[in-house]
Motif scaffolding. Structure first.
Motif, PDB file in Angstrom:
ATOM      1  N   GLN A 177       0.719  -1.183   0.025  1.00 49.92           N
ATOM      2  CA  GLN A 177       0.061   0.157  -0.175  1.00 49.92           C
ATOM      3  C   GLN A 177       1.038   1.250  -0.100  1.00 49.92           C
ATOM      4  O   GLN A 177       0.677   2.312  -0.808  1.00 49.92           O
ATOM      5  N   PHE A 178       2.052   1.343   0.894  1.00 53.46           N
ATOM      6  CA  PHE A 178       2.808   2.197   0.881  1.00 53.46           C
ATOM      7  C   PHE A 178       3.405   2.701  -0.133  1.00 53.46           C
ATOM      8  O   PHE A 178       3.430   3.704  -0.721  1.00 53.46           O
ATOM      9  N   ILE A 179       3.980   1.588  -0.933  1.00 49.81           N
ATOM     10  CA  ILE A 179       5.025   1.796  -2.073  1.00 49.81           C
ATOM     11  C   ILE A 179       4.228   2.144  -3.337  1.00 49.81           C
ATOM     12  O   ILE A 179       4.391   3.131  -4.105  1.00 49.81           O
ATOM     13  N   GLY A 180       2.782   1.755  -3.319  1.00 51.30           N
ATOM     14  CA  GLY A 180       1.563   1.949  -4.362  1.00 51.30           C
ATOM     15  C   GLY A 180       1.402   3.456  -4.321  1.00 51.30           C
ATOM     16  O   GLY A 180       1.331   4.042  -5.461  1.00 51.30           O
ATOM     17  N   LEU A 181       1.136   4.060  -3.121  1.00 52.56           N
ATOM     18  CA  LEU A 181       0.946   5.286  -3.096  1.00 52.56           C
ATOM     19  C   LEU A 181       2.135   6.150  -3.230  1.00 52.56           C
ATOM     20  O   LEU A 181       2.034   7.032  -4.211  1.00 52.56           O
ATOM     21  N   LYS A 182       3.153   5.891  -2.820  1.00 51.10           N
ATOM     22  CA  LYS A 182       4.444   6.700  -3.174  1.00 51.10           C
ATOM     23  C   LYS A 182       4.722   6.670  -4.526  1.00 51.10           C
ATOM     24  O   LYS A 182       5.082   7.677  -5.097  1.00 51.10           O
ATOM     25  N   ASP A 235     -17.513  13.780  -3.972  1.00 53.90           N
ATOM     26  CA  ASP A 235     -16.430  14.952  -3.784  1.00 53.90           C
ATOM     27  C   ASP A 235     -15.509  14.844  -2.457  1.00 53.90           C
ATOM     28  O   ASP A 235     -14.379  15.081  -2.509  1.00 53.90           O
ATOM     29  N   ILE A 236     -16.026  14.766  -1.424  1.00 49.67           N
ATOM     30  CA  ILE A 236     -15.253  14.519   0.003  1.00 49.67           C
ATOM     31  C   ILE A 236     -14.214  13.548  -0.228  1.00 49.67           C
ATOM     32  O   ILE A 236     -13.320  13.559   0.130  1.00 49.67           O
ATOM     33  N   TYR A 237     -14.776  12.144  -0.913  1.00 48.52           N
ATOM     34  CA  TYR A 237     -14.049  11.250  -0.639  1.00 48.52           C
ATOM     35  C   TYR A 237     -12.553  11.490  -1.810  1.00 48.52           C
ATOM     36  O   TYR A 237     -11.615  11.282  -1.319  1.00 48.52           O
ATOM     37  N   GLN A 238     -12.890  12.066  -2.835  1.00 48.30           N
ATOM     38  CA  GLN A 238     -11.876  12.456  -3.493  1.00 48.30           C
ATOM     39  C   GLN A 238     -10.813  13.353  -3.045  1.00 48.30           C
ATOM     40  O   GLN A 238      -9.388  13.320  -3.135  1.00 48.30           O
ATOM     41  N   GLU A 239     -11.255  14.311  -2.278  1.00 49.18           N
ATOM     42  CA  GLU A 239     -10.453  15.187  -1.718  1.00 49.18           C
ATOM     43  C   GLU A 239      -9.737  14.555  -0.616  1.00 49.18           C
ATOM     44  O   GLU A 239      -8.429  14.791  -0.478  1.00 49.18           O
ATOM     45  N   ALA A 240     -10.240  13.661   0.190  1.00 52.03           N
ATOM     46  CA  ALA A 240      -9.665  12.988   1.313  1.00 52.03           C
ATOM     47  C   ALA A 240      -8.526  11.897   0.577  1.00 52.03           C
ATOM     48  O   ALA A 240      -7.307  11.751   1.157  1.00 52.03           O
ATOM     49  N   PHE A 241      -8.805  11.427  -0.412  1.00 55.84           N
ATOM     50  CA  PHE A 241      -7.886  10.323  -1.088  1.00 55.84           C
ATOM     51  C   PHE A 241      -6.809  11.391  -1.504  1.00 55.84           C
ATOM     52  O   PHE A 241      -5.683  10.646  -1.300  1.00 55.84           O
ATOM     53  N   LEU A 242      -6.846  12.458  -2.072  1.00 55.93           N
ATOM     54  CA  LEU A 242      -5.896  13.289  -2.835  1.00 55.93           C
ATOM     55  C   LEU A 242      -5.106  13.637  -1.341  1.00 55.93           C
ATOM     56  O   LEU A 242      -3.802  13.581  -1.477  1.00 55.93           O
ATOM     57  N   ALA A 243      -5.789  13.985  -0.241  1.00 49.02           N
ATOM     58  CA  ALA A 243      -4.845  14.418   0.818  1.00 49.02           C
ATOM     59  C   ALA A 243      -3.990  13.236   1.284  1.00 49.02           C
ATOM     60  O   ALA A 243      -2.915  13.599   1.659  1.00 49.02           O
ATOM     61  N   VAL A 244      -4.340  12.014   1.498  1.00 54.21           N
ATOM     62  CA  VAL A 244      -3.612  11.051   1.932  1.00 54.21           C
ATOM     63  C   VAL A 244      -2.470  10.985   1.089  1.00 54.21           C
ATOM     64  O   VAL A 244      -1.377  10.491   1.345  1.00 54.21           O
ATOM     65  N   TRP A 245      -2.665  10.739  -0.304  1.00 52.15           N
ATOM     66  CA  TRP A 245      -1.714  10.613  -1.455  1.00 52.15           C
ATOM     67  C   TRP A 245      -0.700  11.620  -1.184  1.00 52.15           C
ATOM     68  O   TRP A 245       0.574  11.347  -1.212  1.00 52.15           O
ATOM     69  N   ARG A 246      -1.022  12.891  -1.049  1.00 52.80           N
ATOM     70  CA  ARG A 246      -0.198  14.049  -1.099  1.00 52.80           C
ATOM     71  C   ARG A 246       0.765  13.939   0.404  1.00 52.80           C
ATOM     72  O   ARG A 246       1.788  14.140   0.160  1.00 52.80           O
ATOM     73  N   ASN A 247      -0.055  13.559   1.368  1.00 51.59           N
ATOM     74  CA  ASN A 247       0.897  13.282   2.689  1.00 51.59           C
ATOM     75  C   ASN A 247       1.909  12.144   2.569  1.00 51.59           C
ATOM     76  O   ASN A 247       2.958  12.317   2.881  1.00 51.59           O
ATOM     77  N   VAL A 248       1.606  11.085   1.855  1.00 52.88           N
ATOM     78  CA  VAL A 248       2.665  10.053   1.542  1.00 52.88           C
ATOM     79  C   VAL A 248       3.676  10.862   0.378  1.00 52.88           C
ATOM     80  O   VAL A 248       4.916  10.482   0.853  1.00 52.88           O
ATOM     81  N   GLN A 249       3.225  11.370  -0.602  1.00 50.08           N
ATOM     82  CA  GLN A 249       4.397  11.977  -1.219  1.00 50.08           C
ATOM     83  C   GLN A 249       5.226  12.917  -0.657  1.00 50.08           C
ATOM     84  O   GLN A 249       6.395  12.847  -0.888  1.00 50.08           O
ATOM     85  N   LEU A 250       4.863  13.622   0.360  1.00 48.99           N
ATOM     86  CA  LEU A 250       5.603  14.865   1.270  1.00 48.99           C
ATOM     87  C   LEU A 250       6.058  14.079   2.368  1.00 48.99           C
ATOM     88  O   LEU A 250       6.669  14.742   3.236  1.00 48.99           O
ATOM     89  N   ASP A 251       6.172  12.564   2.411  1.00 53.07           N
ATOM     90  CA  ASP A 251       6.730  11.975   3.645  1.00 53.07           C
ATOM     91  C   ASP A 251       6.365  12.419   4.878  1.00 53.07           C
ATOM     92  O   ASP A 251       6.898  12.535   5.910  1.00 53.07           O
TER      93      ASP A 251
END
Lengths: 246, 186
Positions: free
Chosen positions: B6-11, B45-61
């Motif tokens: 999951q982590f590598i896939g998100l990263k 809409d809310i789900y996509q915002e949340a999904f992006l926020a999680v993905w972004r936080n993984v990108q930013l370590d």
């Protein structure tokens, strides 16, 4: 983030390798030292990081709708679960599958035939030679350079700016139509092309007929499409009409 | 799916992993929103915002899952907080009855400061206006993680040209952003 600096190709490369954690131990130490000592370097690193993040995020956003389609059907079943019996759930699910199947058959069986024909016959207009002359022509040529490079967004941006000062320029409208068509903006393309296609006296009228016809054909509007394609006298028109009548 | 995948896939923005995470976590969020005055459009809409926020936080370590349910829990928590905030902001009457025990601490950790967020929005906005060849090149390199060799082969370029073109495209995007910031025009 004032960005009063340039980032050279080598700097971009180095920063990307740092962010991707592929620097050697020695490079990494030197990089961290620079981060401590040079505030501008830190800004550059932050900026490249945001550029990369923004590009990736835009690409991901484009994927999300596709992911969402994979959910279709699932939420309908879940929402109705508390109020209807399992038999009805299965009936609804079976109906959905049957409808989806029918829809798929209809789409693939009918639409794709015309879409395939469109793909087989559509070739973007190669554009005009550019001379980079003065004033308005210069801007038109600049747009043409972008158009010929396949940069259709850039071309439409430049030409739209010109359309105020050249309101009755048929060449401009024809190539705006061509660029919009290449961008798959159906309505915009037809808005530019149809007035030219409808007036045989106008330059590019035959070309506009050909492309309007192809667009309508893609949508399965075969009668309208046939009329335009016939009027286009395009070298491929007879072959296409023959295929259409088969 | 195990935690590392999951982590590598998100990263790495692995499409299959992203889709798996997206699809498997949506129903719970939708159920919560539908049960709290929302519609399926709100849930989307809310789900996509949340999904992006999680993905972004993984990108930013800034987020690394510690167990197999951490990603699911994090998405749900962000979505739930966002929905509750939205309900409060429109002063929905039912808000008073909603539970307020959720800690916003984790979900609301600022990912970027205002200036950075503003810059990120500009990148996304101007990237949309970048020409198609540039967007395709940058997308292949940064999102699909293709190598310069693969990109060069796709465009029938040499590797050196691919690298130069990538730099030119980035520079062009950068200049568009600078112009927009300075003059408010593209």
């Amino acid at each position: 983030m004032k960005q009063e600096y340039d980032i050279s190709p080598d700097e971009f490369d180095l920063i990307e390798r740092y962010l991707g954690k592929t620097l050697t131990g020695e490079e990494s130490v030197a990089f961290e030292k620079r981060l401590q000592e040079e505030p501008v370097w830190k800004e550059k690193v932050n900026e490249v990081n945001l550029l990369m993040l923004g590009i990736r995020e835009t690409a991901l956003v484009e994927k999300l709708e596709g992911f969402h389609h994979a959910l279709a059907g699932e939420s309908l079943i879940k929402k109705t679960k508390p109020v209807i019996s399992m038999v009805r759930v299965w009936l609804v699910a079976a109906s959905c599958i049957a409808l989806l199947g029918l829809g798929y058959w209809w789409l693939m069986g009918n639409e794709s035939k015309y879409e395939k024909m469109y793909a087989a016959y559509y070739q973007p207009d190669p554009g005009l030679p550019t001379t980079m002359s003065v004033a308005n022509n210069y801007q038109f040529d600049k747009g043409m350079v972008a158009y010929k490079a396949g940069d259709y967004r850039e071309a439409t941006d430049i030409w739209l700016g010109l359309s105020q000062s050249m309101p009755a320029n048929d060449s401009l409208f024809y190539f705006l139509g061509m660029a919009e068509l290449a961008l798959q903006h159906r309505d915009k393309a037809l808005n530019y092309l149809k007035p030219l296609a409808d007036d045989p006296q106008k330059p590019y009228s035959k070309e506009a007929c050909w492309y309007s016809g192809l667009l309508l054909l893609k949508e399965g509007k075969t009668e309208e499409a046939t009329a335009f394609i016939r009027r286009s006298q395009h070298p491929e028109s007879k072959k296409l009409l023959l295929e259409l009548n088969q | 799916m195990d935690i590392e995948r999951q982590f590598i896939g998100l990263k790495e923005s692995d499409e299959k992993v992203l889709q798996y995470i997206y699809v498997s976590n949506y129903p719970k969020v939708e159920q919560f929103i539908l049960g709290n005055s929302g519609t399926t459009d709100d849930a989307h809409d809310i789900y996509q915002e949340a999904f992006l926020a999680v993905w972004r936080n993984v990108q930013l370590d800034k987020f690394r899952p510690q167990n197999e349910t951490a990603v699911a829990g994090y998405i749900y928590q962000i979505a739930r907080n966002k929905w509750l905030d939205q309900l409060r902001s429109v002063k929905n009457k039912k808000t008073a009855d909603l539970p307020d025990e959720i800690s916003h601490q984790l979900a609301d950790t600022p990912q970027l400061d205002d200036a950075e967020m503003g810059y990120l929005e500009l990148v996304k906005e101007e990237y949309e206006r970048l020409g198609d060849p540039c967007r395709e090149l940058l997308n292949r390199f940064y999102f699909k993680k293709e190598s310069m060799r693969e990109i060069a082969a796709h465009f029938s370029w040499t590797e050196a040209s691919a690298k130069n073109n990538k730099y030119r495209c980035l520079q062009r995007l950068r200049n568009m952003i600078i112009n927009k910031k300075e003059n408010g025009i593209p």
